[in-house]
Write a protein that holds these residues in place. Structure first.
Motif, PDB file in Angstrom:
ATOM      1  N   ILE D   6      27.615  39.900  40.350  1.00 14.11           N
ATOM      2  CA  ILE D   6      28.775  39.020  40.189  1.00 14.11           C
ATOM      3  C   ILE D   6      29.859  39.408  41.202  1.00 14.11           C
ATOM      4  O   ILE D   6      30.101  40.589  41.428  1.00 14.11           O
ATOM      5  CB  ILE D   6      29.391  39.172  38.782  1.00 14.11           C
ATOM      6  CG1 ILE D   6      28.288  39.226  37.735  1.00 14.11           C
ATOM      7  CG2 ILE D   6      30.394  38.076  38.514  1.00 14.11           C
ATOM      8  CD1 ILE D   6      28.695  39.936  36.479  1.00 14.11           C
ATOM      9  N   ARG D   7      30.478  38.400  41.780  1.00 10.61           N
ATOM     10  CA  ARG D   7      31.672  38.659  42.598  1.00 10.61           C
ATOM     11  C   ARG D   7      32.851  38.881  41.661  1.00 10.61           C
ATOM     12  O   ARG D   7      32.938  38.267  40.603  1.00 10.61           O
ATOM     13  CB  ARG D   7      31.972  37.462  43.505  1.00 10.61           C
ATOM     14  CG  ARG D   7      30.897  37.126  44.503  1.00 10.61           C
ATOM     15  CD  ARG D   7      31.247  35.830  45.225  1.00 10.61           C
ATOM     16  NE  ARG D   7      32.579  35.888  45.816  1.00 10.61           N
ATOM     17  CZ  ARG D   7      32.832  36.316  47.058  1.00 10.61           C
ATOM     18  NH1 ARG D   7      31.834  36.689  47.828  1.00 10.61           N
ATOM     19  NH2 ARG D   7      34.061  36.347  47.523  1.00 10.61           N
ATOM     20  N   HIS D   8      33.730  39.764  42.034  1.00 11.96           N
ATOM     21  CA  HIS D   8      34.976  39.928  41.273  1.00 11.96           C
ATOM     22  C   HIS D   8      36.144  39.534  42.170  1.00 11.96           C
ATOM     23  O   HIS D   8      36.330  40.124  43.225  1.00 11.96           O
ATOM     24  CB  HIS D   8      35.120  41.363  40.771  1.00 11.96           C
ATOM     25  CG  HIS D   8      34.246  41.664  39.596  1.00 11.96           C
ATOM     26  ND1 HIS D   8      34.670  41.503  38.291  1.00 11.96           N
ATOM     27  CD2 HIS D   8      32.963  42.084  39.532  1.00 11.96           C
ATOM     28  CE1 HIS D   8      33.690  41.834  37.471  1.00 11.96           C
ATOM     29  NE2 HIS D   8      32.636  42.189  38.188  1.00 11.96           N
ATOM     30  N   GLU D   9      36.876  38.495  41.754  1.00  9.24           N
ATOM     31  CA  GLU D   9      37.986  38.003  42.566  1.00  9.24           C
ATOM     32  C   GLU D   9      39.303  38.550  42.022  1.00  9.24           C
ATOM     33  O   GLU D   9      39.425  38.781  40.817  1.00  9.24           O
ATOM     34  CB  GLU D   9      38.012  36.470  42.545  1.00  9.24           C
ATOM     35  CG  GLU D   9      36.690  35.825  42.968  1.00  9.24           C
ATOM     36  CD  GLU D   9      36.311  36.127  44.412  1.00  9.24           C
ATOM     37  OE1 GLU D   9      37.121  36.748  45.131  1.00  9.24           O
ATOM     38  OE2 GLU D   9      35.197  35.760  44.823  1.00  9.24           O
ATOM     39  N   PRO D  10      40.278  38.765  42.880  1.00  8.30           N
ATOM     40  CA  PRO D  10      41.540  39.387  42.448  1.00  8.30           C
ATOM     41  C   PRO D  10      42.479  38.433  41.725  1.00  8.30           C
ATOM     42  O   PRO D  10      43.474  38.874  41.140  1.00  8.30           O
ATOM     43  CB  PRO D  10      42.175  39.856  43.767  1.00  8.30           C
ATOM     44  CG  PRO D  10      41.613  38.922  44.787  1.00  8.30           C
ATOM     45  CD  PRO D  10      40.233  38.550  44.332  1.00  8.30           C
TER      46      PRO D  10
END
Lengths: 417, 953, 90, 168
Positions: D6-10
């Protein structure tokens, strides 16, 4: 000199204060003096006073291009402390603090030295290490400086926000109880009055336009807007304008002059008991006897003699103040102003002889010159009287920029890793 | 008329009564009233107490120049605001206002004792006394002075309101929306210029608001401007400062006038860049200086007209005018027309324009020419005034309940002066007016000295047969500066107007001298017997009127104060109970305590885990710079102390960076990815500084080099996997990289994939254990971290924070720039000689290391310290001496830079900078701390695995 | 906040996009090791700091990223000219 | 396997919608900094026209400085290699995220902290600039739509600042 006292005040009152004499005569330049001080700020006036008082040289002129105390002396936030890291600095500033104590009585002029304590905040682990290093060095140097926990810091300064959730939480503080503030104008006026009483000529509206040197290159006098004045001893104490004066003697200096702003709030009843400084958040504040919150802002980034700063500097300063002291967010800024601070490569002053015989210099105090006023004056006077530096100011020579023996307090505070 | 509210007239909405409170009493006014006009309407004359003498004071003005009527407003917890001008506070239902600087009450104030003692408190009195006995200053005098000083109380709780800020740009900025400003706007309205028109009051009009004959014009004009798409109108907005290049700061007040505080900012900071500025700030009427001129009920004549015509309030029932200027006469005629009772006109001049005489005669107003007020009777309000006929020195008494002053006008040149425009003195106006501009700006209307108020006589103060030294004739009302104070200053040798201002505090109150500067100048001028221009003028500085700290801080509050930078893995650390520390702008996990673990226990556990099995650490904050181009190696060779050209692609090297002064400024391990591509790392705090420094050399010293720098700090999340089991955990997750010791030695880099994501995999170690630093695209940092946690579970993989990282590196003697160095340390001082390329002819900082003091003996050098008592952990920052028994001040030979408990070694370890330390191995040194002096022996800095055997596995 | 004309972007941009980089036209000596201590001191530390016409460097750090030179009056703070790095002293 | 990761976006992936403005996170894309002394050197590598006027953009390539360009492509595109040539290409796809500010109040929201005169900032222009103290790359996609490129670690702060301004 009419001695100031509650009694003289009472006596003069009965005659409607009609017969107070001038605090210092408005002197006209004589053709020659034994010593000339260029710059009528606290440092220069102090030097003249000590030349006359301690070293018996009374045929002295102080040349001020405007009105005395009109430069950084009258434009600073009047913070006084001596809790510096390096031995050289600690000795220099503590010499001044010792003179501050009792200066009102010595000058018979209440300069309102208020030992309110100066507190420096630590906001991260690195700050803690740095302040601990200062405290330990100060202790072994005999300079008072103690560590406070956040709770102790808040007890000493109730407006302080010590919430751990703050953007820059307070992890502790270093407190120098002997530190404090004084009334800046009174310092200049007190020295001027006392020096004049000993025979010193205070010459205002007299700008130096040239420095005359003899065949051997030694100083023999100064050209001014009020004519040539001869003297074989010239001490330059011109703060932001030092480079300009030194050029007249053919000297280039390791100095740059920057605008520094400060501001005050509207006066309020006593609310802020001490001086608080935060290097990490870039803010420092105290409350004056008149009730104004006195706040120091940062310097602008470029060289300037305009005594005019930018708005974004004030924005950042007040944002910082409101973070550390949130209860003051509704307070209002009453007045801002700008000074010209002369900064050396190691942010420590230059105080001593120059390559030109008979020419002495006191400069490079950057943003912190006021606290040193009596010490700088005394040491400049000593150096001019003996033609050699006192051991306290000896390390603050010009040669250090060549041999590398810098006194870099700021670098020692280091950078966050 | 009922009370002081006129039957008709004014712009207040009589259909909308408003109930408000002052000092606990409830009053009623109308919508559109200011607190000042509403209280006047209720017959309130007494508004406050003066700063020094605590004299009772009433209104002097109707605008922001008001010096006396300062009040506090309390809108609930954290919403207490001191020192507001009653003239600028709009009333709303429930408004709670309070008078200030009095105790116990406004009518009965003990502080007024100062007034009786006034003769002993002349200007500068505090310089002359309070010096004996010496100890009394701190304990007695100063606290007493402070208690007396100050105006309102300080806020005591945090302000819950928020503030906004914005930038704005326009072609034409018009400051002041009186007739002149409005005309300027109308004149440019049809151009396609972007126009901003602002005024500090709640509605446009300025002076026109007090002149009903102009209201139809005003209504038409405001409508036209409001309809114009290119005109932005900002009311309740004060332009407070004029900065470089037509940059103007202004504050807009958004909610203080509303009964309910809505969910919107309280004030908004406007930062406006304008091509052209028109200043239309008008002029301020001057009071007249005479004994008793501060009695409540003595006010500016223009103010009386404003109260009558704008607010429908009479300031008295039998008004008298003391004039030296025609404008006062016109005001009186207007007041008479508005139905206000008139008692008399007194004018210091021997003759005035006959038209004025006829009009006064027509209105049946008694006129006394060549007369002046020499006494005001009444303390809390005017009962009558004594006037003197200067012809025969006869004094007569006139009954009046309000004495108006018309002393001429002072153009508001404040912003003009901020902009560094020059001023010229005009004798006919007795005022400074704008001369040469310094920016693209023009002044129009009153502030340019252009007005139709008629003419006047310029006087310093009214002549009086009384002894001038005995009467209190006020110049600066708020600061209680009298004419005799100014004369005293001159007598005592204060000649520059700046000196006089600072000695007397004239013009230094919260009104910043708007009503007092010029009178002060005139009095100094006659006392010095010099023309005003020779004395100069005190410089105007921002702000024009006081402005809220919060507004200037703008939206920079709380979380918005400054960004806190976080890594992609930070959210995982937070979810797993990490304790954080702030480093530079970053938030980093310091340690990961298990339940009921303190920092010490957690750090010990984390360190042991790394040494015995496996630890995982978020190193994403390390600065990274991609250096690309044919000359990349040559460039690094010039920047760093050590050689780079021979470094093979796929290998790493420790780089040490100096400033040109020869002192260490940064370090980091860097890798060569290809012949023309390097991956640099810097310290967390040094990233931006290093990139800027490298760009500086590249662009300005070596522009011939074909190499380019790109910050990649945030392109990669970096996970340090450290410990004997590191390789085992990686193997199943990594594709395309042979992890064997032979194929992938220490200090090497390989590119491949981990968990399917491309990675730059470093084999490096800041712990002394087998270690890898896994660089993956940032967005996948947390995901890869979690995969590693899962894979490492079998080895009890342990997340560790910066504190354990510090201990582990210290056990190996690795320095941290900024902690073990402090900006005064050379590579030799730090024992990093091996990192300096001896054969290199030059690199940044090399020459400085040859300076006399740098090669002199006795420099501070980095050494290890082992306390004789292994359980003593020295304080970081502790100072070191050779002789503990010497008196203070002691000679300090060094200080402790790093100090930890090493669970691995079962003892404390420390690093220190000690003068000549490299030659002291084995020597005993002393560390004097409060209460106890510790002893320690000098050692090398590598405390653990000196041979580095654990790396070569 | 002064306006600064960036000679690369060829437009006036607000000061907060820029970083002042000290006095201009102080070239790093080609052979530092050949410098006397005095010469090296002059290069490192000695500055003109004039009251009036001043040559200084700026970097459009939050813009095009380039260092450039400027001539500015230090009393009025007004720019006389800005020009690209490498161009002759104005 | 990357799909599994999974990408984790800020910042929130839910747009902030306020009166007259919408602030949202743009989908992932590829980003490169391109450096060269002369635009032609890059044209040889990329076989496309490289805009040479600072501020101009063409085909997803923006000229940020005299020797600096910023290339944005949709995820998955490939980039030609340039090893050995006098140019520098660096992958910065994940260095920043892109906030999309759109709606009639878009410019107003940006002006709350950006000192540029956006009336003079034509559609198609791109520049590196600043929002208060945070560096951004500002791209005007349309009259009332802007892209704001910001380094990941500053994104949360910028999101908070802009959404706060949007709600006022």
């Amino acid at each position: 000199m009419t001695r100031f006292s509650a009694f003289s005040l009472f006596a003069k009152a009965l005659s409607g204060h009609q017969n107070w004499p001038e605090q210092w005569p408005d002197a006209a330049p004589k053709p020659a003096y034994d010593a000339i001080i260029v710059g009528g700020g606290g440092h220069g006036l102090g030097a003249a006073y000590y030349l006359a008082k301690k070293y018996g040289i009374t045929n002295v002129a102080v040349l001020e291009k405007g009105w005395i105390g009109g430069g950084n002396t009258g434009r600073n936030t009047t913070i006084i402390r001596s809790n510096y890291l390096y031995d050289e600095s600690a000795h220099l500033y503590d010499h001044a603090v010792k003179l501050w104590d009792g200066l009102s009585q010595e000058l018979n002029y209440n300069i309102m030295f208020s030992k309110r304590g100066v507190m420096m905040l630590a906001h991260n682990v690195h700050d803690v290490q740095s302040l601990q290093r200062h405290i330990n060095a100060n202790r072994l140097n005999g300079v008072d400086n103690e560590w406070l926990t956040p709770e102790q810091a808040k007890a000493y300064c109730p407006p302080l926000n010590i919430s751990p959730d703050a953007r820059h939480p307070v992890l502790g503080a270093a407190l120098q109880r002997r530190g404090g503030t004084a009334r800046h104008d009174s310092v200049a006026w007190g020295y001027a009055r006392a020096a004049a009483a000993l025979g010193v000529d205070i010459i205002q509206n007299c700008a130096v336009t040239g420095i005359r040197r003899d065949a051997n290159g030694a100083v023999e006098g100064v050209e001014t807007t009020r004519g040539y004045i001869a003297s074989k001893r010239v001490g330059v104490s011109a703060a932001g304008n030092t480079s300009v004066i030194m050029h007249m003697a053919g000297l280039d200096f390791p100095l740059e002059s920057y605008p520094l702003q400060a501001l005050v709030s509207e006066p309020i009843k006593p609310t802020f008991p001490c001086v608080v400084m935060s290097n990490t958040v870039h803010a420092y504040m105290s409350q004056s006897d008149k009730g104004e919150l006195v706040i120091g802002a940062g310097t602008d980034q470029y060289v300037s003699y305009s005594q005019r700063g930018a708005l974004h500097i004030v924005e950042h300063t007040l944002a910082a103040i409101c973070e550390i002291f949130p209860i003051y967010r509704r307070m209002r800024m009453l007045r801002t102003w700008g000074g010209i601070v002369d900064v050396t490569p190691d942010r420590s002053p230059i105080l001593g002889k120059t390559p030109v015989k008979g020419l002495y210099v006191n400069c490079g105090w950057g943003t912190g010159g006021f606290k040193a006023t009596p010490g700088a004056g005394d040491l400049l006077a000593y150096t001019m009287a003996k033609d050699e530096p006192h051991y306290i100011n000896a390390p603050f020579n010009l040669d250090r920029f060549r041999n590398g023996r810098l006194i870099d307090e700021a670098a020692a505070a280091a950078v966050a890793h | 008329m009922t009370g002081f509210r006129l039957e008709t007239g004014g712009r207040v909405d009589r259909s909308q009564p408003v109930r408000f409170h002052f000092d606990g009493k409830t009053f009623q006014g109308f919508a559109g009233d200011s607190l000042a006009s509403a209280l006047l309407a209720n017959g309130v004359m007494l508004f406050g107490r003066s700063f020094k003498y605590h004299r009772p004071r009433g209104l002097v003005a109707a605008g922001s120049e008001e010096p006396n009527a300062l009040i506090s407003v309390n809108r609930g917890l954290g919403r207490f605001t001191p020192n507001l001008r009653a003239t600028g506070v709009e009333i709303h239902n429930g408004l709670k206002a309070f008078s200030q600087n009095r105790w116990p009450s406004l009518e009965m104030d003990f502080g007024a004792i100062n007034d009786r003692l006034g003769m002993f408190l002349p200007a500068g009195f505090y310089n002359k006394t309070f010096m004996w006995p010496r100890s009394f200053w701190d304990k007695v005098y100063e606290p007493a002075i402070r208690k007396m000083a100050g105006l309102g109380d300080a806020p005591t709780a945090e302000d819950p309101d928020v503030y906004a800020s914005t930038y704005a740009h326009c072609d034409l900025l018009i400051i002041g929306a009186g007739p002149a400003g409005i005309d300027a706007a109308l004149g440019s309205m049809d151009s396609n210029k972007r126009i901003i028109l602002m005024d500090e009051q709640d509605e446009l009009g300025g002076g026109a608001l007090a002149d009903p004959s102009l209201w139809p014009w005003l209504e038409r004009s405001v409508k036209a401007l409001s309809d114009a798409p290119n005109v932005t109108i900002l009311t309740r907005t004060t332009a407070f400062g004029y900065y470089h290049d037509n940059f103007i700061g202004a504050v807009q007040r958004l909610i203080d006038h509303l009964p309910e505080i809505e969910d919107m900012p309280r004030e908004k900071l406007w930062r406006i860049r304008a091509d052209e500025v028109v200043l239309a700030q008008g002029a301020i009427e001057r009071p007249i200086v005479f004994g008793g001129n501060d009695t409540p009920g003595v006010m500016l004549s223009s103010a009386a007209k404003v109260y009558a015509n704008r607010f429908g309030v009479a300031v008295g029932k039998a008004l008298a005018l003391m004039a030296s200027h025609d404008s006062g006469w016109h005001d009186m005629f207007a007041l008479a027309k508005a139905g206000v009772g008139i008692s008399a006109i007194i004018d210091v001049r021997e003759s005035v324009d006959s038209a004025l005489m006829h009009e006064a005669d027509r209105l049946g107003i008694t006129v006394y020419l060549n007369h002046g007020v020499v006494g005001v009777n009444g303390r809390h309000g005017v009962r009558s005034v004594d006037i003197c006929d200067y012809g025969n020195q006869q004094v007569r008494r006139i009954d009046t309940d309000a004495l108006l002053m018309a002393g001429g006008w002072t153009p508001s040149v404040h912003l003009w002066s901020h902009s560094k425009g020059s001023l010229k003195w005009r004798d006919d106006l007795g005022a400074y007016v704008p001369d040469q501009p310094n920016e693209n700006v023009v002044c129009v209307g009153g502030c340019s000295g252009d007005w139709d108020f008629g003419k006047g006589a310029i006087i310093d103060m009214l002549p009086t047969p009384k002894d001038q030294s005995r009467i209190k004739a006020f110049v600066d009302f708020q600061n209680d500066v009298t004419a005799k104070d100014i004369k005293l200053a001159v007598r005592e040798g204060f000649r520059s107007i700046e000196h006089i201002k600072r000695y007397t505090t004239n013009g230094m109150a919260t009104d910043q001298g708007k009503t007092s500067n010029l009178n002060g100048l005139q009095i100094a001028s006659s006392a010095l017997n010099q023309p005003v221009p020779d004395i100069g003028l005190t410089s105007f500085r921002p702000p024009y009127t006081p402005q809220t700290f919060g507004a200037l801080a703008g939206h920079a509050k709380g979380a918005l104060f400054q960004p806190t930078r976080t890594t992609n893995i930070d959210s995982w650390a937070q979810a797993h109970g990490a304790v954080f520390e702030l480093v530079a702008q970053w938030r980093r996990a310091r340690y990961f305590p298990k339940p009921n673990e303190n920092m010490h226990a957690a750090v010990n556990r984390e360190c042991i885990a790394v040494r015995s099995s496996l630890g995982i650490f978020d190193a994403s904050t390390l600065g990274k710079i991609e250096v690309v181009g044919p000359d990349a190696a040559e460039f690094l060779n010039r920047m760093y102390t050590n050689p780079w050209k021979a470094l093979e692609p796929g290998r790493c090297r420790y780089g040490l960076l100096l400033k040109e002064d020869g002192f260490i400024t940064d370090d980091g391990v860097s890798a060569r990815l290809a012949h023309d591509r390097f991956h640099l790392t810097t310290t967390t705090g040094g990233a931006a500084r290093v990139l800027n420094m490298m760009e500086d050399y590249l662009q300005t010293e070596w522009p011939d080099l074909d190499v380019w720098l790109t910050s990649t700090t945030e392109q990669y999340a970096v996970i340090a996997l450290q410990g004997p089991n590191a390789r085992k955990v990686l193997e199943p997750l990594v594709e395309g990289i042979d992890l064997s010791a032979e194929a992938f030695p220490h200090m090497a880099i390989r590119e491949g994939r981990i968990c399917g994501i491309e990675t730059r995999l470093f084999r490096v170690s800041f712990t002394g254990e087998l270690g890898f630093e896994i660089n993956v695209p940032t967005a996948y940092g947390r995901a890869v971290w979690e995969q590693l946690m899962a894979q490492g579970a079998q080895y009890d993989i342990t997340p560790y924070g910066t504190e354990a990282m510090h201990v582990l590196r210290a056990e190996k003697g690795f320095i941290i720039v900024g902690q073990d160095t402090d900006g005064t340390i050379t590579p030799f001082d730090a024992g990093l000689d091996w990192a300096v390329g001896k054969k290199k002819p030059d690199f940044v900082g090399k020459r400085s290391m040859a300076r006399p003091d740098i090669v002199a003996p006795g420099r501070k050098q980095l050494v290890g310290l082992l306390t004789d008592d292994p359980h003593i952990v020295l304080q970081e920052g502790a100072q070191i001496v050779a002789d503990p028994n010497q008196p203070i001040p002691m000679t300090m030979i060094g200080h402790v830079t790093s100090s930890y408990w090493s669970e691995t070694l079962g003892r404390s370890i420390a690093m220190a900078l000690v003068a000549g330390g490299h030659d002291m191995t084995g020597d005993t040194l002393h560390i004097p701390m409060p209460g106890k002096t510790h002893t320690a022996k000098v050692s090398g800095v590598v405390f653990y695995d000196p041979k580095g055997a654990r790396l070569n596995v | 906040m002064i306006l600064i004309h960036c000679p690369y972007c060829d437009e006036k941009r607000p000061e907060i996009e820029f970083a002042n980089a000290g006095q201009a036209h102080i070239a790093r000596p080609l052979d530092p090791s050949g410098q006397t201590d005095a010469e090296w001191e002059a290069y490192l530390f000695i500055r003109a700091n004039p009251r009036g016409r001043h040559h200084e460097r700026w970097r459009h750090v939050h813009g095009c990223g380039r260092f450039f030179n400027a001539v500015r009056d230090t009393v009025t703070d007004k720019f006389e000219a800005t020009y690209k790095a490498g161009e002759p002293r104005r | 396997m990357s799909d599994a990761l999974i990408r984790h976006e800020p910042v929130s992936e839910t747009p902030c919608v306020a009166h007259g403005v919408r602030i949202s996170l743009a989908p992932p894309m590829q980003r490169y900094t391109l450096r060269a002394r002369y635009a032609q050197d890059l044209e040889r590598v990329f076989k496309v026209k490289i805009p040479s006027k600072i501020g101009a953009s063409e085909g997803g390539i923006m000229c940020l400085g005299p020797d600096e360009w910023y290339l944005r492509r949709q995820a998955g595109a490939t980039i030609p290699t340039s090893e050995g040539l006098p140019v520098a290409v660096a992958d910065v796809s994940e260095r920043s995220i892109c906030l999309v500010i759109e709606g009639p109040r878009a410019a107003e929201i940006l002006m709350s902290g950006c000192p540029l005169d956006l009336d003079q900032f034509a559609v198609g222009r791109a520049t590196r600039t600043i929002y208060e103290t945070v560096e951004i790359i500002l791209i005007r996609e349309a009259e009332d739509r802007f892209h704001v490129e910001v380094w990941r670690s500053f994104a949360a702060w910028l999101w908070m600042a802009m959404t706060t301004a949007a709600r006022h």
